[in-house]
Design an enzyme around this catalytic site. Structure first.
Site, PDB file in Angstrom:
ATOM      1  N   CYS A  65       0.740  -1.227   0.159  1.00 27.46           N
ATOM      2  CA  CYS A  65      -0.067   0.035  -0.040  1.00 27.46           C
ATOM      3  C   CYS A  65       0.839   1.154  -0.002  1.00 27.46           C
ATOM      4  O   CYS A  65       2.004   1.226   0.427  1.00 27.46           O
ATOM      5  CB  CYS A  65      -0.917   0.063   1.215  1.00 27.46           C
ATOM      6  N   ARG A  73       4.068   0.193  -6.469  1.00 26.72           N
ATOM      7  CA  ARG A  73       3.837  -0.842  -5.304  1.00 26.72           C
ATOM      8  C   ARG A  73       2.762  -1.713  -5.568  1.00 26.72           C
ATOM      9  O   ARG A  73       2.679  -2.678  -4.796  1.00 26.72           O
ATOM     10  CB  ARG A  73       3.714   0.028  -4.039  1.00 26.72           C
ATOM     11  N   TRP A 107      -3.616  -2.181  -1.319  1.00 25.71           N
ATOM     12  CA  TRP A 107      -3.249  -3.644  -1.847  1.00 25.71           C
ATOM     13  C   TRP A 107      -4.222  -4.503  -0.889  1.00 25.71           C
ATOM     14  O   TRP A 107      -3.630  -4.671   0.531  1.00 25.71           O
ATOM     15  CB  TRP A 107      -1.998  -3.852  -2.062  1.00 25.71           C
ATOM     16  N   ASN A 153      -0.779   1.220   6.251  1.00 27.77           N
ATOM     17  CA  ASN A 153       0.096   0.304   5.188  1.00 27.77           C
ATOM     18  C   ASN A 153       0.378  -0.638   6.457  1.00 27.77           C
ATOM     19  O   ASN A 153       1.184  -0.414   7.155  1.00 27.77           O
ATOM     20  CB  ASN A 153       1.202   0.804   4.546  1.00 27.77           C
ATOM     21  N   GLY A 154       0.118  -2.021   6.223  1.00 27.50           N
ATOM     22  CA  GLY A 154       0.619  -3.034   6.920  1.00 27.50           C
ATOM     23  C   GLY A 154      -0.667  -3.756   7.594  1.00 27.50           C
ATOM     24  O   GLY A 154      -1.578  -3.935   6.821  1.00 27.50           O
ATOM     25  N   GLU A 183      14.254 -17.326 -12.832  1.00 30.97           N
ATOM     26  CA  GLU A 183      13.950 -15.974 -12.945  1.00 30.97           C
ATOM     27  C   GLU A 183      13.142 -15.798 -14.115  1.00 30.97           C
ATOM     28  O   GLU A 183      12.382 -14.994 -14.248  1.00 30.97           O
ATOM     29  CB  GLU A 183      15.168 -14.855 -12.862  1.00 30.97           C
ATOM     30  N   LYS A 187       9.366 -14.360 -13.959  1.00 30.96           N
ATOM     31  CA  LYS A 187       8.996 -12.917 -14.858  1.00 30.96           C
ATOM     32  C   LYS A 187       7.497 -13.544 -15.659  1.00 30.96           C
ATOM     33  O   LYS A 187       6.705 -12.497 -15.830  1.00 30.96           O
ATOM     34  CB  LYS A 187      10.025 -12.767 -15.826  1.00 30.96           C
ATOM     35  N   GLU A 226       4.612 -13.593 -13.568  1.00 31.73           N
ATOM     36  CA  GLU A 226       4.211 -12.213 -13.094  1.00 31.73           C
ATOM     37  C   GLU A 226       3.272 -11.529 -14.071  1.00 31.73           C
ATOM     38  O   GLU A 226       2.411 -10.773 -13.766  1.00 31.73           O
ATOM     39  CB  GLU A 226       5.571 -11.372 -12.634  1.00 31.73           C
ATOM     40  N   HIS A 240      14.252 -36.196 -13.863  1.00 31.56           N
ATOM     41  CA  HIS A 240      13.648 -36.853 -12.361  1.00 31.56           C
ATOM     42  C   HIS A 240      12.411 -36.374 -12.367  1.00 31.56           C
ATOM     43  O   HIS A 240      11.782 -36.134 -11.246  1.00 31.56           O
ATOM     44  CB  HIS A 240      14.511 -36.028 -11.413  1.00 31.56           C
ATOM     45  N   LYS A 261       4.651  -4.046  -5.535  1.00 32.32           N
ATOM     46  CA  LYS A 261       6.192  -3.780  -5.663  1.00 32.32           C
ATOM     47  C   LYS A 261       7.112  -4.057  -4.450  1.00 32.32           C
ATOM     48  O   LYS A 261       8.133  -4.621  -4.557  1.00 32.32           O
ATOM     49  CB  LYS A 261       6.574  -2.413  -6.307  1.00 32.32           C
TER      50      LYS A 261
END
Length: 607
Positions: free
Chosen positions: A2, A27, A74, A98-99, A479, A483, A486, A502, A602
């Protein structure tokens, strides 16, 4: 996560609040709102979805007032809708947060029994209702806030305004970052300095447990015990000009194309190209005496640390563990005396990574932060902070922060190897030369964008994608898969190539693209063998390699992307670029929100 903005201004502040929130869009958020004092009364405008919805609401229902707070939310507690959007308010008080308030259920039950009426499903509203309860008992705003803060458990950054007090803004911090901005007869509040950059460059940061009484010409800061304290006011170099998209369609692709510049800027802090030597900024302990390295990070930063494990163990011959920050301290790890703990975080505010830092400090480790924000909490609390020079990264999916992290980690590996006596001057010169050539080689990779765009069109219809790599290519495969997940919402997984047989090989068919990270290093032949296994089972391979590697396997691949022939030491930095561009163009083909992917934030400032 947030974002918070607060202003005590000289004129109407609604537009400035919205602009501050716009600078915090990176964010991640799913609703937004602002509240101001109008004629001494609290008035709010809130909207579900993007900031444009709030702006449209303000066009039809303008909001006056020279004191206000704003928020991008968020969702954690409660679905993303207007009712759950911040600010939360009663007739006496409005709050942005925020939190997470961990004991909100207990507090809510207590307040409901006392007659307080709740309107939302959020944990945040308990803060407004708790302060309101104390105000109703006749307490002044400062007294009511202090009483409420003593009851809150969890992580929070708070901005609070009060009906009838048009010169008062109160802020509080516990775990989540919060910055104060100083103007001429004006004061500002923000989740980070970037939100305040157009308003002021004079910034101070609240420490954990601090709360501040903010008036137009003054700030009083108190610690968790109610003792008055001073917090350093400093000048920030952030500028309002830094967040434009320029000629690019999205921040993500702009930041991908900034990488030659920011990698060069980061190298310039360490590398002397004339002598081909590398010097880290002052480290207040002996790297040569480090007995073990523990790298702690989350997400993309964790993969950067995973590359560094290969580098440090191979060059410096020091044992390295790479830990996911959210799991690290809960298993109470045993840490070696004389060990070094490295904490990697783009924002420098990642809650899990910060908690791990404090654990390591309490257990006698040397601590080194690798961050992109000099003023961040992780930087301030570490023994030494090494900075990437990526500049503000607005796109939620990290790109330039990742590659600049790799550059600094490469510098750490070389410096530790030299300090341990495991590297002579000739080898250092060779690796420094390879690093010095990275910006130009990254530019060469970026010239392959058209080819990657074409390949993206063939990948976009897939439901599943597999990435493969060996050695330092394995974290790049991880990575790349992250990406793609996301920004395109395609299910993707990264595997060490040798693990293919495997289990994952069962997934191979002609509907599953296989992205292979394969520079011509000492592991090339083994990865090439894995490619043959994939092709034999109908897999459609996209092969990322240099000319030598492609010439040997081109006929087996559905598509190839040629990268420059480089020293294997720097290959992971270069091979990060095509997986970023591929993810971006697949997302464009699918029409997703590239810069603000669904459900993502973010900066993750709660656990």
């Amino acid at each position: 996560m947030c974002g918070i903005v607060g202003i005590i201004g000289k004129g109407d502040v609604a537009s400035s609040l919205v602009e501050g929130l716009r600078r915090l869009e990176y964010r991640g958020y799913d609703s937004a709102g602002i509240a101001t004092l109008v004629g001494g009364h609290i008035d709010r405008r809130r909207a579900e979805g993007k900031l444009v919805n709030l702006e449209n609401l303000l066009k039809t229902k303008p909001l006056a007032g020279h004191l206000g707070i704003g928020h991008t939310r968020w969702a954690t507690h409660g679905v993303p809708n207007e009712c759950n959007a911040h600010p939360h308010a009663t007739a006496r008080v409005a709050v942005v947060h925020n939190g997470i308030i961990e004991n909100y259920s207990e507090l809510k039950a207590e307040l409901v029994a006392a007659g307080q009426v709740f309107e939302s499903d959020t944990d945040t509203e308990v803060v407004a209702q708790l302060i309101d309860f104390h105000l109703a008992q006749g307490k002044l705003p400062e007294e009511a806030t202090a009483a409420a803060l003593k009851r809150l458990h969890g992580a929070f950054a708070l901005g609070i305004i009060f009906a009838g007090h048009d010169d008062l803004l109160i802020a509080a911090r516990e775990g989540s970052p919060l910055a104060l901005g100083y103007g001429d007869g004006e004061m500002f509040l923000g989740s980070d300095a970037l939100a305040l950059a157009p308003l002021t460059q004079k910034i101070s940061y609240l420490a954990d447990g601090d709360w501040a009484v903010i008036r137009p010409d003054s700030v009083q800061v108190f610690d968790r015990d109610g003792k008055a304290v001073e917090r350093e006011v400093r000048l920030t170099q952030l500028s309002g000009a830094l967040i434009g998209k320029g000629q690019h369609r999205h921040f993500m692709v702009k930041e991908i194309f900034e990488q030659p510049q920011v990698i060069g800027d980061t190298l310039n802090t360490m590398l002397n190209p004339a002598t081909r030597t590398l010097t880290l900024p002052a480290v207040p302990f002996d790297l040569g005496a480090v007995s073990k390295v523990t790298i702690v990070a989350c997400g993309t930063s964790f993969y950067a640390g995973s590359v560094a494990r290969y580098w440090i163990e191979k060059l410096a011959r020091v044992a390295v563990e790479v830990e996911i920050a959210s799991e690290f301290r809960y298993r109470e790890p045993v840490l070696s005396p004389g060990g070094l703990a490295i904490f990697i975080s783009q924002s420098g505010e990642t809650a899990d990574t910060l908690a791990a830092l404090r654990y390591c400090k309490a257990h006698g480790q040397h601590t080194l932060a690798l961050v992109n924000v000099a003023e961040s909490t992780i930087a301030r609390e570490s023994e030494v902070a090494l900075l990437t020079q990526a500049g503000p990264e607005i796109g939620v999916a990290s790109t330039k922060a990742f590659t600049t992290q790799l550059v600094v980690l490469a510098g750490i590996a070389v410096s530790m190897a030299r300090a341990k006596g495991k590297m002579d001057a000739a080898e250092e010169a060779r690796l420094c030369q390879a690093l010095a050539e990275v910006p130009a080689n990254v530019s060469a990779v970026l010239r392959q964008e058209h080819r990657l765009r074409e390949i993206a069109e063939t990948i976009a219809p897939a439901r599943d994608v597999i990435y493969l790599g060996r050695g330092t290519g394995y974290p790049i495969a991880l990575e790349g898969a992250l990406k793609l997940k996301e920004v395109s919402y395609i299910h993707a997984e990264g595997y060490a190539s040798g693990e293919l047989k495997h289990g994952p090989i069962a997934l191979i068919d002609d509907h599953v693209p296989i992205i292979v990270v394969c520079p011509t290093d000492e592991l090339y032949e083994k990865t090439a063998s894995n490619v043959q296994e994939v092709v034999a089972r109908g897999g459609k391979v996209v092969f990322l390699s240099d000319k030598q590697g492609i010439d040997r396997l081109a006929t087996k691949a559905l598509a190839t992307v040629e990268l420059p022939q480089v020293d294997p030491f720097v290959a992971p930095i270069l091979y990060a670029i095509p997986v970023q561009l591929l993810a971006y163009h697949v997302a464009i083909a699918k029409g997703t929100d590239v810069d603000q992917p669904r459900n993502l934030a973010k900066s993750v400032t709660v656990e």
